[in-house]
Design a protein around this motif. Sequence first.
Motif, short mmCIF file in Angstrom:
data_model
loop_
_atom_site.label_atom_id
_atom_site.label_comp_id
_atom_site.label_asym_id
_atom_site.label_seq_id
_atom_site.Cartn_x
_atom_site.Cartn_y
_atom_site.Cartn_z
N ALA A 47 4.63 10.30 1.85
CA ALA A 47 3.81 9.10 1.65
C ALA A 47 3.31 8.56 2.98
CB ALA A 47 4.62 8.04 0.90
N ILE A 48 4.17 8.58 4.01
CA ILE A 48 3.75 8.10 5.33
C ILE A 48 2.68 9.02 5.91
CG2 ILE A 48 4.54 7.80 7.71
CD1 ILE A 48 7.16 6.74 6.62
N ALA A 49 2.86 10.33 5.76
CA ALA A 49 1.86 11.28 6.27
C ALA A 49 0.51 11.06 5.59
CB ALA A 49 2.35 12.71 6.06
N ASP A 50 0.51 10.85 4.28
CA ASP A 50 -0.74 10.60 3.55
C ASP A 50 -1.38 9.29 4.00
OD1 ASP A 50 -0.35 12.94 2.19
OD2 ASP A 50 0.49 11.99 0.39
N TYR A 51 -0.56 8.25 4.19
CA TYR A 51 -1.08 6.95 4.62
C TYR A 51 -1.74 7.05 5.99
CZ TYR A 51 -1.06 2.13 6.29
OH TYR A 51 -1.43 0.91 6.82
N ASN A 52 -1.10 7.72 6.94
CA ASN A 52 -1.64 7.84 8.29
C ASN A 52 -2.90 8.71 8.34
OD1 ASN A 52 0.28 6.19 9.51
ND2 ASN A 52 1.68 7.89 9.91
N ALA A 53 -3.08 9.60 7.36
CA ALA A 53 -4.25 10.49 7.35
C ALA A 53 -5.41 9.94 6.51
CB ALA A 53 -3.84 11.87 6.82
N ARG A 54 -5.20 8.82 5.81
CA ARG A 54 -6.22 8.27 4.92
C ARG A 54 -7.05 7.22 5.66
NH1 ARG A 54 -2.93 7.26 1.10
NH2 ARG A 54 -2.59 5.04 1.53
N PRO A 55 -8.40 7.19 5.48
CA PRO A 55 -9.23 6.17 6.13
C PRO A 55 -8.74 4.77 5.80
CG PRO A 55 -10.62 7.87 5.17
CD PRO A 55 -9.22 8.16 4.71
N HIS A 56 -8.75 3.90 6.84
CA HIS A 56 -8.23 2.53 6.70
C HIS A 56 -9.39 1.55 6.85
CE1 HIS A 56 -5.64 -0.94 7.16
NE2 HIS A 56 -4.57 -0.19 6.98
N ASN A 57 -9.55 0.64 5.87
CA ASN A 57 -10.72 -0.25 5.85
C ASN A 57 -10.78 -1.20 7.04
OD1 ASN A 57 -11.62 0.85 3.46
ND2 ASN A 57 -10.63 -0.67 2.18
N ALA A 100 15.27 14.17 -2.38
CA ALA A 100 13.89 14.16 -2.85
C ALA A 100 13.20 12.84 -2.52
CB ALA A 100 13.85 14.42 -4.36
N PHE A 101 13.95 11.76 -2.57
CA PHE A 101 13.38 10.45 -2.24
C PHE A 101 12.99 10.39 -0.76
CE2 PHE A 101 14.56 6.19 -0.51
CZ PHE A 101 13.43 5.52 -0.93
N ILE A 102 13.85 10.86 0.14
CA ILE A 102 13.53 10.87 1.57
C ILE A 102 12.30 11.73 1.83
CG2 ILE A 102 14.36 11.51 3.86
CD1 ILE A 102 15.70 9.03 2.73
N SER A 103 12.24 12.89 1.17
CA SER A 103 11.07 13.75 1.33
C SER A 103 9.81 13.06 0.84
CB SER A 103 11.29 15.06 0.56
OG SER A 103 10.15 15.89 0.64
N GLY A 104 9.92 12.33 -0.28
CA GLY A 104 8.77 11.59 -0.80
C GLY A 104 8.31 10.51 0.16
N CYS A 105 9.26 9.84 0.83
CA CYS A 105 8.90 8.83 1.82
C CYS A 105 8.12 9.45 2.98
CB CYS A 105 10.15 8.13 2.35
SG CYS A 105 10.99 7.09 1.14
N THR A 127 0.81 -1.21 0.00
CA THR A 127 0.00 0.00 0.00
C THR A 127 0.85 1.26 0.00
OG1 THR A 127 -1.69 -1.20 1.24
CG2 THR A 127 -1.86 1.19 1.20
N LEU A 128 1.95 1.24 0.73
CA LEU A 128 2.76 2.44 0.92
C LEU A 128 3.89 2.55 -0.09
CD1 LEU A 128 3.09 4.90 2.77
CD2 LEU A 128 4.53 3.52 4.25
#
Length: 687
Positions: free
Chosen positions: A438-448, A430-435, A384-385
């Motif tokens: 991505a983690i911030a978006d994952y933690n803020a997105r509803p989880h089924n 840029a890769f570290i920033s992208g990681c 997912t991540l």
Amino acid sequence: MTSVVTDDQYYTAKQLAGLPGLPSTESGVIRLAIRENWPYRKRNGRGGGREYAASSLPIETQRALRRQNEIATVQAATGEIIQKHKIQLIDYGICDWQKIRRDARVGLINALKQSMDNDQISLEMAFYRFERAAIDGGTECQEYKMLAVAKDGRGSHGEAKLPTIRSVQRWFAASDLTPKCRQKDMDIPDWADDFLDAYRRPQKPSVDAAYQEFCRHYVGNRPSIHQVRRFLDKLPAIVREKGRMGPRELKNIKPFVRRTFEELWPNDVWSADGHTFDAEVQHPLHGRPFRPEITTIIDIGTRKVIGFSVGLAESSLATVDALRHAVITHGVGAIFYVDNGAGYKNELLANEAIGLMGRCGITVKHSLPYNSQARGVIERVQKTLWVSLAKTLDSYMGADMDRQAKQLNFKLTRTGDKHGVVRLPISWAAFISGCENAIADYNARPHNSLPKFVNDESKRSHYSPSAYWSYKVQSIDGYHATIIDEHEAEMLFKPRIERKVLRGEIAAFGNKYFARALDVMHDETVQVAYDIHDGQYVWIYDSEGRYVCKAEFSGNAQRYMPQSVINLARDKRANGRLKRAEAAIDEIVAERNGQPVLEAIPASELPGMDVIAKKLQSKENIHAEMVPAIPAEDRERYFFWRSWNDKAASGEDIPESLQLFMQSYSTTAKCKAFEAFYNPIENKETQ
């Protein structure tokens, strides 16, 4: 002399008596076992005795036992409920249509009995009255519906096929009014074992291929391919696929335990795993493309990603860095649930005295080997991540990437386009920033997998990991996370090793560290904490973990500057890659120049060859000293060429052995690529 057989099935003499190939009595089996020295084990339980290994029995006996096991497995899979609940056999052993038809027959019999008692008439007269009322009343009346449902297929009235008086008379005399249902023939045919031997193989042959192999070896009346297919359709998948699938693959079709996590508090259980990123990024040291290793830590109770680390390879140091991140930002966890990889099962983490987990108070639990289903939460996070993030990059290298696009990107990042211009992948920063994003978006997105709640828009939606973490922290009475500040974490997360003090010195990682306070601890074993990034100092603790002093690098015979653990790891990894590359080059050269092996006379046995060999060797040594060596590594070769190119421009002569290299190398794509990278302005003006 007896032998012990493991991972085998064992049977008593009583169980074996009478089977094909064995005596019919228990004592006869025992005498045969003693005479042929069958492997056995002592039977547990009352009475004792011996149990004999199935692998030591005659072939026909083994086949009979296997047939018994197959029958037992099929019966257990198809009739387990019936066997366990004999009292409820009528309800659990029949189909829905049988229940409906049985109930209709019971209702019809009760209605006929009531008519016979009230009017004092016979069964035949009561039935004819009931049937006439049903026909006159039409298909919508109660009597007609009862007869139509209770049908047995023998009578006829239009399309309903109402029952006849003879059927009703049989029902009156029967104790069970449930209609019969054709059952599958679950008998195992005689040819089943031989066919399954050809079918249940890890190569997964088709039914046709297995049938052809079976026909070539089977002696007897062969079944048709259709009989074979019908037999396979009867077998449960777990029985049919045994042998075609290994134990790990069979787990995918076996029952499993679904674990709940609602009762877990934040920081109760953490799980971690390493993942090789599915896209290439710039290496932080030399800038060339490579795939980094990401270590992720997730809180099981809230599904929140609480820590991560990015390294050049999966190792305990990457795990330490990810743990440091998790502990500083979210507190100390209780259980760390991981696999048996080298990054998690080592002294650095697990040792009770010097291990990080012991000092933090975290309990390490390892999953069973090859049992990734038990850690499905962290396995799912990787897809997912990180796989989703990798697919946003042009350098994605996953299996579902278009092959032509993958090859084109590989070429552009290595040799460049037709002008020799190399396209570099995403930078390390840029890769570290992208990681992090991505983690911030994952933690803020509803989880089924998380519960639902009523959101600000008055709609029910799943919690996000961050929101569920906050909800649990606020709703649990008395909960508080064990927080460690950065200064405490700096000392806590320094890895430790055990070393012995010798004359005030500590030897670690090829360096020697000295402190005056160590004079009184000669020949004692101490704990040495170190910084993985800086080898200038180490911190000394006694055997019970009390701080003693700080020791400084004092120099040794090997180095004039201290070498950090990170540098040691880089050297070890680089040396390993060089050895593998040299072996590959030697193999390629051997394949290109290889010839059939001929027996040759050793040179030492030829007259005068030793003198010639010495002269040739001396000439080669002189020649090697005079000719500069051309580096094999691409970057060093470029700078070698550039150095001699500058010398030639200043009027210095180029050795004859290098002239061909200087002329040809300047026209290669790699030379142009390095020129474009290191001299972009010069290259642009030249164009």
